[in-house]
Scaffold this motif. Structure first.
Motif, PDB file in Angstrom:
ATOM      1  N   LEU A 206       0.844  -1.185   0.000  1.00  0.00           N
ATOM      2  CA  LEU A 206       0.000   0.000   0.000  1.00  0.00           C
ATOM      3  C   LEU A 206       0.878   1.232   0.000  1.00  0.00           C
ATOM      4  CD1 LEU A 206      -2.947   1.069   0.212  1.00  0.00           C
ATOM      5  CD2 LEU A 206      -2.639   1.076   2.694  1.00  0.00           C
ATOM      6  N   SER A 207       0.625   2.115  -0.929  1.00  0.00           N
ATOM      7  CA  SER A 207       1.394   3.359  -1.057  1.00  0.00           C
ATOM      8  C   SER A 207       2.887   3.103  -1.085  1.00  0.00           C
ATOM      9  CB  SER A 207       1.055   4.306   0.100  1.00  0.00           C
ATOM     10  OG  SER A 207      -0.320   4.630   0.099  1.00  0.00           O
ATOM     11  N   GLY A 208       3.272   2.045  -1.780  1.00  0.00           N
ATOM     12  CA  GLY A 208       4.682   1.744  -1.954  1.00  0.00           C
ATOM     13  C   GLY A 208       5.329   1.029  -0.785  1.00  0.00           C
ATOM     14  N   LYS A 209       4.563   0.717   0.257  1.00  0.00           N
ATOM     15  CA  LYS A 209       5.120   0.028   1.422  1.00  0.00           C
ATOM     16  C   LYS A 209       4.530  -1.369   1.520  1.00  0.00           C
ATOM     17  CE  LYS A 209       5.431   0.178   6.470  1.00  0.00           C
ATOM     18  NZ  LYS A 209       5.099   0.916   7.722  1.00  0.00           N
ATOM     19  N   LYS A 210       5.394  -2.325   1.858  1.00  0.00           N
ATOM     20  CA  LYS A 210       4.964  -3.714   2.015  1.00  0.00           C
ATOM     21  C   LYS A 210       4.579  -3.955   3.469  1.00  0.00           C
ATOM     22  CE  LYS A 210       4.796  -7.935   0.044  1.00  0.00           C
ATOM     23  NZ  LYS A 210       4.137  -8.266  -1.222  1.00  0.00           N
ATOM     24  N   TYR A 211       3.413  -4.562   3.698  1.00  0.00           N
ATOM     25  CA  TYR A 211       2.932  -4.859   5.039  1.00  0.00           C
ATOM     26  C   TYR A 211       2.829  -6.376   5.214  1.00  0.00           C
ATOM     27  CZ  TYR A 211       1.571   0.057   5.502  1.00  0.00           C
ATOM     28  OH  TYR A 211       1.580   1.427   5.569  1.00  0.00           O
ATOM     29  N   TYR A 212       3.181  -6.835   6.428  1.00  0.00           N
ATOM     30  CA  TYR A 212       3.101  -8.256   6.752  1.00  0.00           C
ATOM     31  C   TYR A 212       2.288  -8.428   8.040  1.00  0.00           C
ATOM     32  CZ  TYR A 212       6.945  -8.702   3.431  1.00  0.00           C
ATOM     33  OH  TYR A 212       7.727  -8.645   2.307  1.00  0.00           O
ATOM     34  N   PHE A 213       1.362  -9.380   8.021  1.00  0.00           N
ATOM     35  CA  PHE A 213       0.543  -9.668   9.193  1.00  0.00           C
ATOM     36  C   PHE A 213       0.463 -11.174   9.417  1.00  0.00           C
ATOM     37  CE2 PHE A 213      -0.830  -5.434   8.154  1.00  0.00           C
ATOM     38  CZ  PHE A 213      -1.148  -4.847   9.370  1.00  0.00           C
ATOM     39  N   ARG A 214       0.297 -11.539  10.689  1.00  0.00           N
ATOM     40  CA  ARG A 214       0.080 -12.940  11.058  1.00  0.00           C
ATOM     41  C   ARG A 214      -1.109 -12.997  12.009  1.00  0.00           C
ATOM     42  NH1 ARG A 214       4.763 -15.281  14.304  1.00  0.00           N
ATOM     43  NH2 ARG A 214       3.587 -14.374  16.025  1.00  0.00           N
ATOM     44  N   TYR A 215      -1.941 -14.020  11.849  1.00  0.00           N
ATOM     45  CA  TYR A 215      -3.120 -14.160  12.701  1.00  0.00           C
ATOM     46  C   TYR A 215      -2.709 -14.866  13.982  1.00  0.00           C
ATOM     47  CZ  TYR A 215      -8.079 -14.575  13.788  1.00  0.00           C
ATOM     48  OH  TYR A 215      -9.321 -14.455  14.364  1.00  0.00           O
ATOM     49  N   ASP A 216      -2.792 -14.140  15.109  1.00  0.00           N
ATOM     50  CA  ASP A 216      -2.343 -14.659  16.396  1.00  0.00           C
ATOM     51  C   ASP A 216      -3.506 -14.790  17.360  1.00  0.00           C
ATOM     52  OD1 ASP A 216       0.337 -14.781  15.653  1.00  0.00           O
ATOM     53  OD2 ASP A 216       0.702 -12.701  16.232  1.00  0.00           O
ATOM     54  N   SER A 217      -3.370 -15.703  18.289  1.00  0.00           N
ATOM     55  CA  SER A 217      -4.388 -15.906  19.320  1.00  0.00           C
ATOM     56  C   SER A 217      -4.270 -14.834  20.384  1.00  0.00           C
ATOM     57  CB  SER A 217      -4.223 -17.282  19.954  1.00  0.00           C
ATOM     58  OG  SER A 217      -5.112 -17.452  21.032  1.00  0.00           O
ATOM     59  N   VAL A 218      -5.387 -14.188  20.707  1.00  0.00           N
ATOM     60  CA  VAL A 218      -5.424 -13.201  21.781  1.00  0.00           C
ATOM     61  C   VAL A 218      -5.887 -13.864  23.064  1.00  0.00           C
ATOM     62  CG1 VAL A 218      -6.430 -11.032  22.574  1.00  0.00           C
ATOM     63  CG2 VAL A 218      -5.834 -11.323  20.161  1.00  0.00           C
ATOM     64  N   ASP A 219      -6.917 -14.658  23.001  1.00  0.00           N
ATOM     65  CA  ASP A 219      -7.344 -15.502  24.106  1.00  0.00           C
ATOM     66  C   ASP A 219      -7.957 -16.763  23.513  1.00  0.00           C
ATOM     67  OD1 ASP A 219     -10.045 -14.921  23.417  1.00  0.00           O
ATOM     68  OD2 ASP A 219      -9.969 -13.120  24.642  1.00  0.00           O
ATOM     69  N   THR A 220      -8.683 -17.503  24.301  1.00  0.00           N
ATOM     70  CA  THR A 220      -9.165 -18.814  23.856  1.00  0.00           C
ATOM     71  C   THR A 220     -10.029 -18.748  22.604  1.00  0.00           C
ATOM     72  OG1 THR A 220      -9.162 -19.547  26.153  1.00  0.00           O
ATOM     73  CG2 THR A 220     -10.379 -20.903  24.586  1.00  0.00           C
ATOM     74  N   ASP A 221     -10.866 -17.719  22.525  1.00  0.00           N
ATOM     75  CA  ASP A 221     -11.855 -17.680  21.445  1.00  0.00           C
ATOM     76  C   ASP A 221     -11.624 -16.571  20.422  1.00  0.00           C
ATOM     77  OD1 ASP A 221     -13.367 -19.791  22.635  1.00  0.00           O
ATOM     78  OD2 ASP A 221     -14.120 -18.338  24.094  1.00  0.00           O
ATOM     79  N   VAL A 222     -10.660 -15.697  20.655  1.00  0.00           N
ATOM     80  CA  VAL A 222     -10.499 -14.522  19.802  1.00  0.00           C
ATOM     81  C   VAL A 222      -9.096 -14.491  19.220  1.00  0.00           C
ATOM     82  CG1 VAL A 222     -10.571 -12.008  19.722  1.00  0.00           C
ATOM     83  CG2 VAL A 222     -12.139 -13.248  21.229  1.00  0.00           C
ATOM     84  N   GLY A 223      -9.012 -14.115  17.941  1.00  0.00           N
ATOM     85  CA  GLY A 223      -7.725 -13.937  17.294  1.00  0.00           C
ATOM     86  C   GLY A 223      -7.624 -12.535  16.732  1.00  0.00           C
TER      87      GLY A 223
END
Length: 412
Positions: A206-223
């Motif tokens: 986006l706008s010339g910048k590369k972004y990286y994300f990973r889906y992580d666990s926040v608690d038992t039921d939410v990421g």
């Protein structure tokens, strides 16, 4: 690097007494606490308000010497949130300006919209807010209402549709909720599918910048999608990895790296389970017990092989330096049935000396009659244990019971 530490630092008797529990010194003599495994809430704005230059160094907080420099100041706290104020260096002094001072006119057509964050939500109260400006031409910005959403209609037929609105300095992301458009985060706009599972990754530009994300666990039921960095050889590194008990290490070429926040940093200290060839094919528990003594008597104590390592830690206790170090994860006791099992709290309590049994008055274990006596801390779960000794009526830190360490530059 050294295999032993003999850091003799005086630890005042008064501070020991203040702890209440002499043999739990780590609970009060260490100024470093474990961080929360929950990052601050992210905003949906791509462009966060930041200074275009570092704050000026001056005995006069309103003086400056970089004409035209812009500074962002925070007014508030982490609980209730921050309001942002903006200043520009004009004729040697910081002069407060409207938020539009961050709006760049280069290449902007008349009528273009610029959005600047003016408040950042606290951890418990408040919400983030932005102020929008319309370019009036000839370098002038006029405050205006921020866009309520895309021009497209939002109804039940296109519920779940996503749209991106590009501004002069920012991008706003929306999702149709069935009746109206609602802002969504950049990462949810590009990454969310409704079928995410922990460990999924996502990247976009986006706008010339590369972004990286990973889906992580926040608690038992939410990421949650967590922003990080990515190296083809080292892998992902996010703020959720920067915890001593789960920090990842990886090798690139001949050098090891550890994940620190959102960056891979080189290190010469690596937990030995990463470098010991004997670990291959063994579970952590099997490896941890490999070197426990065969010739032992009931009650003997020994360290396991598994290690934690931590970096740039100020150890407190009047120390003036910071350290990188590695220490044993588990401690074992030899039992009557001839087995080694992990040390328990009861084991630790049994090792403690009853103050009432000592001739020091019941409030300390260090006095003339106990000269030379040593005691070990037991409860420093996020750092090495420490060995203290009674010397001339003072409790002295004899050594940190770590396996390996490197002393760094002096702490500020």
């Amino acid at each position: 690097m050294s295999d032993a530490s003999k850091k003799s630092v005086l630890f005042s008797l008064a501070s020991v007494a203040a702890c209440g529990l002499v043999f739990s010194l780590a609970a009060c003599d260490d100024s470093t606490s474990v961080g929360n495994d929950e990052p601050a809430d992210s905003s949906s704005s791509v462009t966060a308000p930041v200074s275009s230059s570092a704050p000026e160094s001056s005995s006069d907080p309103e003086a400056c010497d970089k004409e035209g420099a812009i500074e962002t100041r925070e007014d508030g706290n982490a609980k209730y949130g921050f309001s942002y104020k903006y200043y520009r260096c004009e004729t040697g002094a910081w002069t407060e300006k409207p938020a539009s001072v961050l709006c760049d006119t280069a290449g902007v057509s008349k009528g273009g919209i610029c959005r600047v964050q003016t408040h950042f939500a606290g951890s418990q109260f408040g919400k983030s807010s932005w102020t929008c400006y319309k370019y009036a031409g000839e370098g002038a910005w006029e405050e205006t209402d921020c866009p309520a959403g895309p021009d497209k209609e939002c109804n039940e037929e296109n519920k779940g549709a996503r749209e991106q609105l590009t501004l002069t300095n920012d991008a706003i992301f929306y999702e149709c909720m069935g009746e109206k458009w609602a802002e969504m985060s950049m990462e949810d706009y590009y990454c969310a599918t409704g079928k995410e599972s922990v460990g999924d990754t996502c990247s976009f530009e986006l706008s010339g910048k590369k972004y990286y994300f990973r889906y992580d666990s926040v608690d038992t039921d939410v990421g949650r999608w967590t922003e990080g960095t990515f190296d083809p050889e080292l892998g992902f590194c996010t703020v959720r990895d920067d915890m001593y008990w789960k920090r990842p290490y990886a090798k690139k070429g001949e050098e090891y790296y550890y994940c620190a926040g959102t960056a891979w940093l080189p290190t010469s200290l690596v937990p030995r389970q990463y470098t010991d060839p004997r670990k291959e094919g063994l579970t952590d528990e099997e490896y941890d017990k490999l070197d426990l003594p065969k010739d032992a008597k009931v009650g003997d104590r020994a360290d396991g092989l598994l290690e934690y390592c931590d970096f740039n830690r100020d150890m407190g206790n009047l120390e003036s330096h910071v350290y990188d170090f590695c220490y044993s994860v588990n401690h074992y006791r030899y039992r009557e049935d001839g087995s080694w099992t992990k040390e328990t709290l009861d084991d630790k309590h049994e090792d403690e000396v009853n103050l009432d049994s000592l001739p020091c008055g019941g409030s300390t274990w260090c006095c003339a009659e106990t000269e030379g006596m040593t005691q070990r801390t037991f409860y420093a779960f996020d750092q090495p244990e420490r060995l203290y000794q009674c010397v001339s009526g003072e409790v002295v830190l004899v050594e940190y019971l770590w396996n390996r360490y490197e002393e760094k530059a002096a702490a500020e």
